[in-house]
Design a protein around this motif. Structure first.
Motif, PDB file in Angstrom:
ATOM      1  N   THR A   2      76.154  63.057  46.707  1.00  0.00           N
ATOM      2  CA  THR A   2      76.397  64.077  47.814  1.00  0.00           C
ATOM      3  C   THR A   2      76.139  63.056  48.978  1.00  0.00           C
ATOM      4  N   THR A   3      76.241  64.066  50.160  1.00  0.00           N
ATOM      5  CA  THR A   3      75.951  63.536  51.432  1.00  0.00           C
ATOM      6  C   THR A   3      74.681  64.399  52.008  1.00  0.00           C
ATOM      7  N   LYS A   5      72.843  65.495  55.354  1.00  0.00           N
ATOM      8  CA  LYS A   5      73.275  65.893  56.634  1.00  0.00           C
ATOM      9  C   LYS A   5      72.002  65.655  57.459  1.00  0.00           C
ATOM     10  N   ARG A  52      69.482  49.571  54.636  1.00  0.00           N
ATOM     11  CA  ARG A  52      70.546  49.889  53.875  1.00  0.00           C
ATOM     12  C   ARG A  52      70.934  48.777  52.781  1.00  0.00           C
ATOM     13  N   ARG A  56      71.485  49.483  48.848  1.00  0.00           N
ATOM     14  CA  ARG A  56      72.932  48.708  48.160  1.00  0.00           C
ATOM     15  C   ARG A  56      72.417  48.197  46.766  1.00  0.00           C
ATOM     16  N   TYR A 109      71.550  60.075  47.533  1.00  0.00           N
ATOM     17  CA  TYR A 109      72.635  60.417  48.515  1.00  0.00           C
ATOM     18  C   TYR A 109      73.355  58.940  48.409  1.00  0.00           C
ATOM     19  N   ASP A 110      74.641  59.131  48.529  1.00  0.00           N
ATOM     20  CA  ASP A 110      75.544  57.952  48.840  1.00  0.00           C
ATOM     21  C   ASP A 110      76.206  57.943  50.229  1.00  0.00           C
ATOM     22  N   HIS A 111      75.964  58.885  50.919  1.00  0.00           N
ATOM     23  CA  HIS A 111      76.507  59.209  52.405  1.00  0.00           C
ATOM     24  C   HIS A 111      75.355  59.845  53.100  1.00  0.00           C
ATOM     25  N   GLU A 113      75.527  62.068  57.157  1.00  0.00           N
ATOM     26  CA  GLU A 113      76.378  62.423  58.003  1.00  0.00           C
ATOM     27  C   GLU A 113      75.324  62.650  59.249  1.00  0.00           C
TER      28      GLU A 113
END
Length: 132
Positions: A2-3, A5, A52, A56, A109-111, A113
């Protein structure tokens, strides 16, 4: 996955917001950030290029321990451990029980925002006659 926020708010704004939510004066909207940083600089530090890269590696190589992640990344174990603790505090990763006493880092999370208003919200202005 999920993202997550995230938002930017200084300590005073965060305290005001938290107080309003606790007092029942404000209800967070579904699209509101769930994690807050005190500045864009602190956000950038936590999600730096090197950090980051750790995310990864966790995603692609699934290291079974902090020590293994540090070896793969070529970084000191104490540095990686400290970084993961910070990331876990912001909800970016979680540490799960691994073999023996080892902890295994996992992505939460993979994103990400970022919700970043470019101007401050202004209070409504009173107009002549007392109406808004």
């Amino acid at each position: 996955m999920t993202t997550l926020k995230v938002g930017i708010a200084d300590h005073e704004e965060m305290n005001d917001r938290t107080g309003q939510v606790v007092a029942g004066e404000k209800k967070p909207a579904p699209g509101d950030p769930t994690v807050w940083f005190v500045s864009t600089e602190s956000f950038a530090q936590v999600l730096s290029t090197g950090n980051r890269e750790l995310l990864r590696i966790i995603d692609e190589q699934a290291p079974e321990s902090v020590d293994e992640l540090a070896k793969i990344a070529g970084r000191a174990q104490s540095n990686v451990s400290r970084t993961l603790k910070t990331m876990a505090g912001y909800g970016l990763i979680r540490m799960e029980k691994g073999r023996g006493l080892k902890l295994t880092p996992k992505l939460a999370y993979d994103h990400v925002e970022l919700v970043l208003p470019l101007t401050a919200a202004k209070a409504p202005q009173k107009v002549k006659g007392g109406q808004q």
